[in-house]
Design a protein around this motif. Structure first.
Motif, mmCIF file in Angstrom:
data_model
loop_
_atom_site.group_PDB
_atom_site.id
_atom_site.type_symbol
_atom_site.label_atom_id
_atom_site.label_comp_id
_atom_site.label_asym_id
_atom_site.label_seq_id
_atom_site.Cartn_x
_atom_site.Cartn_y
_atom_site.Cartn_z
ATOM 1 N N VAL A 176 0.826 -1.211 0.000
ATOM 2 C CA VAL A 176 0.000 0.000 0.000
ATOM 3 C C VAL A 176 0.860 1.261 0.000
ATOM 4 O O VAL A 176 0.647 2.188 -0.805
ATOM 5 C CB VAL A 176 -0.952 -0.001 1.221
ATOM 6 C CG1 VAL A 176 -1.718 1.314 1.294
ATOM 7 C CG2 VAL A 176 -1.916 -1.179 1.148
ATOM 8 N N ASN A 177 1.839 1.327 0.876
ATOM 9 C CA ASN A 177 2.701 2.509 0.958
ATOM 10 C C ASN A 177 3.577 2.668 -0.273
ATOM 11 O O ASN A 177 3.798 3.785 -0.755
ATOM 12 C CB ASN A 177 3.584 2.421 2.204
ATOM 13 C CG ASN A 177 2.799 2.545 3.483
ATOM 14 O OD1 ASN A 177 1.928 3.391 3.616
ATOM 15 N ND2 ASN A 177 3.082 1.677 4.442
ATOM 16 N N ARG A 178 4.085 1.560 -0.794
ATOM 17 C CA ARG A 178 4.958 1.639 -1.966
ATOM 18 C C ARG A 178 4.191 2.122 -3.188
ATOM 19 O O ARG A 178 4.675 2.964 -3.952
ATOM 20 C CB ARG A 178 5.609 0.284 -2.241
ATOM 21 C CG ARG A 178 6.676 -0.110 -1.237
ATOM 22 C CD ARG A 178 7.242 -1.494 -1.502
ATOM 23 N NE ARG A 178 7.581 -1.698 -2.885
ATOM 24 C CZ ARG A 178 6.920 -2.516 -3.714
ATOM 25 N NH1 ARG A 178 5.866 -3.205 -3.283
ATOM 26 N NH2 ARG A 178 7.301 -2.636 -4.968
ATOM 27 N N MET A 179 3.001 1.586 -3.394
ATOM 28 C CA MET A 179 2.226 2.002 -4.556
ATOM 29 C C MET A 179 1.781 3.464 -4.441
ATOM 30 O O MET A 179 1.725 4.188 -5.438
ATOM 31 C CB MET A 179 1.014 1.082 -4.737
ATOM 32 C CG MET A 179 1.374 -0.336 -5.124
ATOM 33 S SD MET A 179 2.263 -0.417 -6.700
ATOM 34 C CE MET A 179 2.950 -2.085 -6.612
ATOM 35 N N ALA A 180 1.483 3.902 -3.230
ATOM 36 C CA ALA A 180 1.099 5.307 -3.040
ATOM 37 C C ALA A 180 2.229 6.238 -3.460
ATOM 38 O O ALA A 180 1.972 7.349 -3.960
ATOM 39 C CB ALA A 180 0.724 5.558 -1.583
ATOM 40 N N GLU A 181 3.455 5.802 -3.291
ATOM 41 C CA GLU A 181 4.623 6.613 -3.662
ATOM 42 C C GLU A 181 4.651 6.919 -5.155
ATOM 43 O O GLU A 181 5.168 7.951 -5.579
ATOM 44 C CB GLU A 181 5.908 5.881 -3.250
ATOM 45 C CG GLU A 181 7.195 6.595 -3.559
ATOM 46 C CD GLU A 181 7.443 7.808 -2.667
ATOM 47 O OE1 GLU A 181 8.376 8.588 -2.974
ATOM 48 O OE2 GLU A 181 6.707 7.981 -1.668
#
Length: 251
Positions: A176-181
């Protein structure tokens, strides 16, 4: 039918003595020479049988002291919930910290791996389209508790800082955090759990007996418009972990 290899026969016999209560946790086993004479095999066969049971967690070797019956490992509570996906950082480490345990993992990433048919179907891509595949081994206080193999479409993250799940500035921060980046909002996931027997390789990595029950979870992350950004096969051993699903209720 092929005869069972001698070391497996000895391992099964030793395990039966443990299961029957003849040997209790903390008991020291007879020397390998004594057991070899009892079973009519060489010391090396007993050594291999004990090594297998040590790997499976039934025995433990103590340098200079011999081999002992291991104490049963306490089951680890693993929570699957929406809240764990909203944390900033590693959900697994947060889960372990809530139990007073140290959560760590080891990983191996291979880029540009052709997607097998079943993985391609889960990701909505063509068979043999390139993916980034990462194999994980998760540990609680240095004891293995979970395996996972994740697949991400290479075309989705190629050329970005998050192409490698365990590399770059967001290494280990979760899907989730990586894709948001990179401007991709992950809004939902599906998990399909089913029980089955562990493969020999899975049993060896998890330190459980051959053929032990595991929960195999097929997990896939999606965006609002249905784009699959990652899918994974998660293997959780029933003997070592208590799996709990937490479902939020919005009145």
């Amino acid at each position: 039918m092929r005869e069972q290899p001698p070391y497996l026969r000895i391992a099964d016999a030793l395990q039966r003595r443990i299961d029957s209560g003849e040997w209790s946790p903390g008991d020291r086993l007879p020397s390998q020479a004594v057991l070899a004479r009892e079973f009519g095999v060489g010391d090396n066969v007993v050594r291999r049988a004990e090594a297998l049971l040590i790997l499976q967690g039934a025995l433990e070797g103590r340098a200079g002291s011999g081999t002992f019956v291991a104490a049963p490992r306490e089951r680890v509570r693993l929570v699957r919930s929406q809240a764990r996906e909203e944390r900033n950082g590693s959900p697994f480490q947060a889960d372990m910290a809530s139990l007073g345990r140290r959560g760590t993992w080891e990983s191996r990433t291979d880029a540009k791996v052709p997607a097998p048919a079943d993985i391609a179907a889960r990701l909505g891509i063509a068979k043999d389209d390139l993916c980034v595949r990462t194999a994980y081994e998760y540990f609680a206080d240095d004891k293995p508790v979970q395996l996972s193999t994740s697949w991400e479409p290479y075309a989705l993250t190629a050329g970005t800082l998050v192409v490698l799940p365990e590399g770059g500035p967001l290494a280990g921060r979760g899907v989730v955090n990586r894709m948001a980046e990179i401007g991709i909002t992950v809004s939902r996931l599906t998990e399909q759990p089913e029980p089955r027997r562990a493969s020999d390789e899975e049993a060896a990595l998890l330190g459980v007996q051959r053929g032990s029950f595991v929960t195999h979870i097929r997990r896939t992350y999606f965006t609002d418009d249905g784009l699959a950004v990652e899918t994974a096969d998660i293997i959780i051993p029933a003997a070592l972990c208590e799996l709990v699903y937490e479902v939020p209720i919005h009145p």
